[in-house]
Scaffold this active site. Sequence first.
Site, PDB file in Angstrom:
ATOM      1  N   ASP A 131       0.756  -1.177  -0.030  1.00 48.90           N
ATOM      2  CA  ASP A 131      -0.005   0.080   0.046  1.00 48.90           C
ATOM      3  C   ASP A 131       0.828   0.950   0.149  1.00 48.90           C
ATOM      4  O   ASP A 131       0.191   2.421  -0.568  1.00 48.90           O
ATOM      5  CB  ASP A 131      -1.054   0.013   1.148  1.00 48.90           C
ATOM      6  CG  ASP A 131      -2.066  -0.809   0.870  1.00 48.90           C
ATOM      7  OD1 ASP A 131      -2.520  -1.118  -0.261  1.00 48.90           O
ATOM      8  OD2 ASP A 131      -2.720  -1.319   1.883  1.00 48.90           O
ATOM      9  N   TYR A 148     -10.305  -0.813   2.537  1.00 47.61           N
ATOM     10  CA  TYR A 148      -9.901  -0.970   3.709  1.00 47.61           C
ATOM     11  C   TYR A 148      -9.186   0.220   4.436  1.00 47.61           C
ATOM     12  O   TYR A 148      -8.663   1.159   3.608  1.00 47.61           O
ATOM     13  CB  TYR A 148      -8.525  -1.924   3.817  1.00 47.61           C
ATOM     14  CG  TYR A 148      -8.450  -2.882   4.810  1.00 47.61           C
ATOM     15  CD1 TYR A 148      -9.415  -3.864   4.892  1.00 47.61           C
ATOM     16  CD2 TYR A 148      -7.457  -2.795   5.891  1.00 47.61           C
ATOM     17  CE1 TYR A 148      -9.385  -4.716   6.085  1.00 47.61           C
ATOM     18  CE2 TYR A 148      -7.367  -3.559   6.756  1.00 47.61           C
ATOM     19  CZ  TYR A 148      -8.195  -4.804   7.013  1.00 47.61           C
ATOM     20  OH  TYR A 148      -8.486  -5.298   8.101  1.00 47.61           O
TER      21      TYR A 148
END
EC number: 1.4.3.-
Lengths: 706, 706
Positions: free
Chosen positions: A334, A418
Amino acid sequence: MAGSNFNIEKLTKAMKHHKLEGETVHPLASLQPDELRIAARVVKAANPGKVCLFRRILLIEPPKSGVVPVLEAEIAGEPLPQGPIRRSQALFYFQGETEFMEAIVDITHERMLGQRHLEGEHGPGDDEEVLEIAKASLESALVKKELERLQLPEGSEVIAEPWPYGSDDTETPTRMSQVWFFLNYKDKKDHPSANFYAHPLDFSCAVEIATMEVVRIDRLPTDLEMTNESQTARFVPNPDCEYAPDLLPGGVRQDLKPLHISQPEGVSFRIAPDGETITWQKWSFRCCFDVREGMILRNVCYDGRPLFYRMALSEMTVPYGDPRSPLHRKSAFDLGECGAGQTANNLQLGCDCLGVIAYLDGLSCSHDGEPVVIPNAICIHEQDAGLGWKHTNIRTGRADVTRARELVLQLIVTVGNYEYCLYWIFDTAANLHYEIRATGIMSVTPADPSVDLSTLGYGNVVAEGVFAPHHQHVFNLRIDPAIDSYRSSAVTYEDTHAMPRDPATNPCGVGFVCKSTQVQNESAFNLEHLTNRYVKMINPNKRNKFTKKPIGYKISAPPTQLGLADPTSMHYIRGEFTDHHVHVTKYHDAELWGSGEHLWQSRGGRGGCRTWASRGREMEDDAVLWFTLGFTHITRPEDWPVMPSETFRMHFKPVGFFDENPALDVPPSTQAVNKSVLANGSARPHERRDSDSSNSSAGASKCCRA
Amino acid sequence: MAGSNFNIEKLTKAMKHHKLEGETVHPLASLQPDELRIAARVVKAANPGKVCLFRRILLIEPPKSGVVPVLEAEIAGEPLPQGPIRRSQALFYFQGETEFMEAIVDITHERMLGQRHLEGEHGPGDDEEVLEIAKASLESALVKKELERLQLPEGSEVIAEPWPYGSDDTETPTRMSQVWFFLNYKDKKDHPSANFYAHPLDFSCAVEIATMEVVRIDRLPTDLEMTNESQTARFVPNPDCEYAPDLLPGGVRQDLKPLHISQPEGVSFRIAPDGETITWQKWSFRCCFDVREGMILRNVCYDGRPLFYRMALSEMTVPYGDPRSPLHRKSAFDLGECGAGQTANNLQLGCDCLGVIAYLDGLSCSHDGEPVVIPNAICIHEQDAGLGWKHTNIRTGRADVTRARELVLQLIVTVGNYEYCLYWIFDTAANLHYEIRATGIMSVTPADPSVDLSTLGYGNVVAEGVFAPHHQHVFNLRIDPAIDSYRSSAVTYEDTHAMPRDPATNPCGVGFVCKSTQVQNESAFNLEHLTNRYVKMINPNKRNKFTKKPIGYKISAPPTQLGLADPTSMHYIRGEFTDHHVHVTKYHDAELWGSGEHLWQSRGGRGGCRTWASRGREMEDDAVLWFTLGFTHITRPEDWPVMPSETFRMHFKPVGFFDENPALDVPPSTQAVNKSVLANGSARPHERRDSDSSNSSAGASKCCRA
């Protein structure tokens, strides 16, 4: 490389473009909007006749050799030497071309230092691109054919959720995205928080990003088989699972009374006019916003003594345990693929923080190279942290007690489904903490409701029609220590072992000893709870006055499960930090990220802490430490449709850095200051009686003097 | 054994003596003052002509077989069956005699059920006895001779600090105490918090408690030798190390601004008229004060469904790693030897808690059998616990966010030099937490300042003349689960393993699976971070609707170092819970404490979880779980003169117990409720613009609606 031999005229000229509120930009300052503009301008000017589509414009880590003399002069109160020039890295594509370009700009002198094609590498993504890919995939004939097959309910909205493509054994030379599809239907579909993730569709597609073309449909497994090849499968309606309070069938609970935090005399911290230098309770540090790393702490000092030159989350990866194609590619990086700053939330007073709050903005760039403010990206506040220290003298009945206070820096990122809440937390006992809260919506795939999937060991059905694969979150922090010196850092680990029972040295078999081992070469090792092993950053040239051992800070964190992917797999190869808890490397300005620099479809072989640690070069008081922590998420229905935050906290604690408890001078906890009150209707508490402290025969009542 | 066959007349008659505010005493209620009086009266009446010196008057654990029908009827809303009789255990000595006596009293019928001499066992201590032993030792000729040898400074006060004697290879049949000595001198010595521990003297003594006679002097090692036999050693003055705020040379820091917590609409919890049944946010439970265990949670339910029948700290031990005599005996068992309730602090509004607080008193007894109130032994309050859950829909810019709230029960014990803060914490996501904070003053011995002790691996010099040995704190919790049933409890552990790479089942090498193993027999096992092993309490007869796996609660806690003492040593033999993280046993009313019942000079062989788990009997849905956690304290100067609290938290989390996130209905976090404010002088945060949510090309600003 450093610019410390500039003369003052040059420096003054160079600085004219990047001043902030009348002050010269500090060598450790975050990239300023004007600096970003300069970088874009230089790159555009160097490429006439082309249109540059910027993906990132970043500050290049300033050479430490040039910065340290500035910091040392600041501490000594001496005139500051010239700092290094400010440099920026621009990452971009030329419109209509596929080569990923890098340009290095000397901001100080507004000049191009070099430009190159990053062969075989790909640029990171952003939300704007995500939405473009989503749109393109929904317009594709291949996708439309799949949607027709599914015979979706009337009035349905299909949501396309692009992800980085990931990597597997098949090489994919062009920049790709994999796109998941979900259904938004029923009467709530127009609600801005309608949870389309509750209705996963049974296919994904692969998109060639340069052309925005869907090149392949991948069917998703839905039952006990490894593949899903039915040409006649239809969408099976399943119940909604909403999380928005106004969509809950039963509404929200009514019995949680408000709790307010106030600071009638204001906060105890101060933010300097530069907007990022923060002082609080003997701590001083620079909290820099960074598009990639989110928050970078620089020059963390305590009571004027340096502790850490730089510390930041270096990378994180989320490998999923579902081996079925195409799910096997799910493994987000990420930071390198998206950026913890790029995806930062706009934190809102009263929503994301409680109490008395300050905010810092972040800075990103648009595709055409203009500064984009990320508003309220970081929030800052103090929080009570419970009992700090206490002792009661049972002979006199006198108790002395303090409370612990923390200063919290919060950044929350949303990466698709998320959320990660990231915290640097300072406390009144000279401890520093890094906290991660994982929340948001789990990544899920469709589950055939007519099949019992409980035998699939790599995930759980968490709602009707919804399968949540188990996954890992593996985080890596890069820590560049400066334990009372910017020039003298080593790493040790300490193990505690039982002494062998021996009539002379351990006659009753109770002895145990703590053994310290200094890391002599670049290497990697693991924590081990059986020996209580922890890792410590020391200054090998300064010793504690009492222990006579080197002063240091240890990392207090439990050993966590390491990456589970097979060493031959791409998840492992790319995840250079996932196979050891600790990597130690020699300092280098350009080695900042645990899995290397460009992660989109990376295939390894371009650096990362495994590679660097494996060089095995001899340490020369120049240690950088990479710490891996993670958690294996065995999915539960309780994590659906939104997951209660899962919290990890690791601690940096002084070991012989001080000669006594650094929280000793925290003021006592008294009712005069705290102004607590009795709960409604609860009995009045027993008061301390004057006789208590003189009742020596029965032991004194153990209480403090409120 | 249970009293469920009493008739109603008998019950009514029996109950007349122990009512609380007009209600019948619940079978799970803590011992009531009137019940304590009855027990003492019955024991005294049964022993005419003798004077009973009571050490403890305790409630005997009610037989579960008699209690469960009552609890089941309560849940079903049916008429309550008769509960078991209330029974008390009195532990006492006859004045002038040395036999440790136990009497069992039927409180309900005010009659003696039996009395016996507990041969080879010894009673626990208390502060009153500590002060008596201290006084006696200071009056002893042997001690006076040592003090003369030391040639203490004029006007010194010598402090005697009695400890349980501990056990080593030498059997000591009579009840003993070991006493350490410290010096209180200089001009601050009359201050009620003067830190005499900073001046440890170089000898201890052994006291025969029955006669209060000093029977032996033990010299303490002070340098690199194993013993200290110099007959001419003198006290070497060393600097004071004070912790009281009014004794600090530099005073306290002035820049920590007040932080207040208020609940304008009152608290969200309710304490029933019985003074110990608490309801909060779907939780209900009974928080019972206990002289030995401190707090016992009984009948913990969530939303009307049982979760735990009983949970409490069962024992703790603090073995020290210094092998030198007499320090090798240092190994406190603070529950069995002293009692977490017996040593509880009187918690003060505004000192030990912050916000809106309720208090519960504790109950102990005097040596003559009268009730002694331990005022404000437990405090109860709510605290904000940061971000609960959050998700931002990047397509609409809408963020939904809740905060987590906790209900905290706090008890703080002082055992001589040391403090333990013990917490049961409930949260809004149906998690339960157990937290321990260790603080207070480390146990230290004298260090010869002329010798470099840095080569001693079992401790550190933490101040001039002060050596702090490394030690362990090993805690054991006994957990009696009732996962949606009081009659159906099993234990599993779950490991997560990589799948072997295989072309058919795991073609890319990324798969991993979670494997569950049910404990079939009484046994012990360890946690293991490499497989992410956790332990789970399940109801084998109820399955989650989605996962199709048994519903349960897992324990989320890192694996910690286990006891280091040699298996042949008394520390190990007595520390029955110290060598495994988890013991599983079949339920028995009388098996409550991990190292057995009577710990003063215990020598093993009388039960404890190692013994019970080793029976290996087949489990029959009647599992009790014993969980060991600990920390190895490698001593630091930063822990001196008082130690900043060291915190451990373990978690009990639902796994398939619910069908969705139990925190889903927590109200959204909004500014209307939270009333946060901007920090003084900080910039006004960026406001969400109306255009943000419609700016679909650039991604929406990620924020909630304050």
